[in-house]
Design a protein around this motif. Structure first.
Motif, PDB file in Angstrom:
ATOM      1  N   LEU A  52       0.822  -1.207   0.000  1.00 46.00           N
ATOM      2  CA  LEU A  52       0.000   0.000   0.000  1.00 46.00           C
ATOM      3  C   LEU A  52       0.858   1.260   0.000  1.00 46.00           C
ATOM      4  N   PHE A  77       0.935   4.430   5.924  1.00 44.68           N
ATOM      5  CA  PHE A  77       0.382   3.080   5.954  1.00 44.68           C
ATOM      6  C   PHE A  77       1.042   2.208   7.021  1.00 44.68           C
ATOM      7  N   VAL A  85      -2.011   0.457   8.639  1.00 44.96           N
ATOM      8  CA  VAL A  85      -2.067  -1.009   8.585  1.00 44.96           C
ATOM      9  C   VAL A  85      -1.947  -1.606   9.985  1.00 44.96           C
ATOM     10  N   GLN A 141     -14.406  -4.549   8.378  1.00 44.71           N
ATOM     11  CA  GLN A 141     -14.220  -4.014   7.021  1.00 44.71           C
ATOM     12  C   GLN A 141     -14.809  -2.615   6.891  1.00 44.71           C
ATOM     13  N   PHE A 182     -12.643   0.674   6.117  1.00 45.59           N
ATOM     14  CA  PHE A 182     -12.907   1.395   4.869  1.00 45.59           C
ATOM     15  C   PHE A 182     -13.115   2.885   5.113  1.00 45.59           C
ATOM     16  N   TYR A 226      -7.246   2.505   3.931  1.00 38.00           N
ATOM     17  CA  TYR A 226      -6.827   2.389   2.542  1.00 38.00           C
ATOM     18  C   TYR A 226      -6.566   3.741   1.879  1.00 38.00           C
ATOM     19  N   THR A 227      -7.097   4.788   2.447  1.00 38.47           N
ATOM     20  CA  THR A 227      -6.846   6.141   1.928  1.00 38.47           C
ATOM     21  C   THR A 227      -7.022   7.125   3.068  1.00 38.47           C
TER      22      THR A 227
END
Length: 364
Positions: free
Chosen positions: A34, A173, A177, A289, A293, A298-299
């Motif tokens: 990532l 990340f 993460v 999840q 999200f 992820y962003t």
């Protein structure tokens, strides 16, 4: 003593070298993938929504007034709308800023400029702060011209500050993460009791001279220590393998991560007692999840707008990531207590639910 024995049983996973390598390799590879693939998101251009800022003018200085009028014209030309407060108290104004109706609230007085911003709109908030800082500096220089000269004969003394550091792809990340992997530990926690039931070892445990409370506490302590060790190793690997920046206050960062581990374990136990078997795992996966999200796994949350940005405030990943990034890059140590209190507060509620359901059952 019984609690320590049960906790030691949970730590025996270290004997399984394959499982150990898998649990460590997964977050490290995710950081690398990532951080490399999405590194462009941290150096490119981003479109921002129209910026609206409230202000109140309470200065009696004509010089300040002229500077402020000129500043409003420049801001308007740049697409930033400054709206003067009318018929509203400061409490009402601050509430509107908190709800995201405005990016911030500016108050101009004789002594200077004060600004109250919405941290949820990070990028717009930063733009407004930069403009106000430039305006305040310009005002300071203008007033300095009317003052007596300094001992060295100069009318103006220049001062500069370093810009706030920003994380790169791998830096961001490494944090995102790590917090996401911690949340996934809820799946393991959700199976702590279910595993004993499926193996029929729950009856043997209850037949032994051990109370339900000791079994419950021992499993929590063992799993907490296990996950804390994995997180510590993951942080150190990302720091020394990839050069990820974890700041100068690693102990405080780890405390925030530790409270998130407690939250994840509590979430797993709470859902595990409410639902049985595969249903608990399915619900936990959906919750994890969704939280990942919208929470910035992820962003970066700063790059989201609208409903996504609003939903991010309810994700434990968002408030944990935000606190850690503020500690690392802004040196704001006071960002840690609110995030830790949110994590522990939610943990207490979930653990209380699990304890109540456990006591109502005959078995585990």
């Amino acid at each position: 003593m019984n609690i320590l024995r049960i906790a030691g049983k949970e730590l025996k996973v270290f004997r399984d070298i394959k499982m150990l390598l898998f649990m460590l390799a997964t977050p490290v590879l995710l950081m690398l993938i990532l951080g490399t693939a999405l590194s462009g998101n941290f150096h490119g251009t981003v479109k921002v929504d129209p910026i609206r800022v409230l202000y109140s003018y309470d200065s009696t200085s004509s010089a300040v007034g002229k500077q402020w009028e000129a500043f409003l014209l420049e801001a308007k030309a740049s697409g930033i709308r400054f709206e003067e407060v009318t018929n509203r108290t400061e409490t009402d104004v601050e509430r509107e800023v908190q709800n995201g109706l405005y990016t911030g609230y500016v108050r101009i007085v004789d002594d200077g400029i004060s600004y109250y911003g919405n941290s949820g709109n990070g990028m717009e908030n930063g733009i407004v702060q930069g403009l106000l800082a430039a305006q305040a500096d310009r005002y300071r220089l203008t007033i300095a011209e009317t003052d007596l000269p300094t001992p060295d004969g100069n009318y103006v003394t220049e001062a500069s500050v370093d810009a706030v550091r920003q994380p790169g792809g791998l830096d961001y990340f490494a944090v995102a993460v790590t917090t996401m992997i911690i949340l996934y530990s809820a799946l393991t926690a959700g199976q702590l009791i279910e595993t004993e039931r499926s193996r029929h070892t729950d009856l043997r445990l209850l037949a032994s001279p051990i109370t339900k409370g000791e079994i419950f506490a021992g499993k929590i302590v063992g799993t907490l220590v296990l996950n804390a060790i994995f997180v510590a190793i993951t942080v150190l690997l990302s720091k020394y393998m990839f050069g990820a920046n974890w700041g100068e206050h690693l102990w405080l960062v780890f405390l925030v991560l530790l409270t998130e581990i407690v939250l994840a374990l509590s979430l797993g136990l709470g859902v595990g007692y409410c639902l049985k078997g595969n249903a608990a795992g399915s619900v936990l996966m959906i919750v994890i999840q969704a939280a990942a999200f919208v929470g910035g796994a992820y962003t970066p949350v700063d790059q989201t707008t609208g409903m996504m940005n609003s939903l991010s405030r309810y994700s434990p990943l968002h408030w944990s990531n935000d606190a850690i990034l503020q500690i690392i890059y802004a040196g704001n140590l006071m960002a840690a207590p609110p995030a830790m209190m949110l994590n522990l507060g939610c943990s207490i509620l979930l653990l209380a639910l699990a304890i109540v359901l456990m006591r109502r059952r005959e078995g585990l």
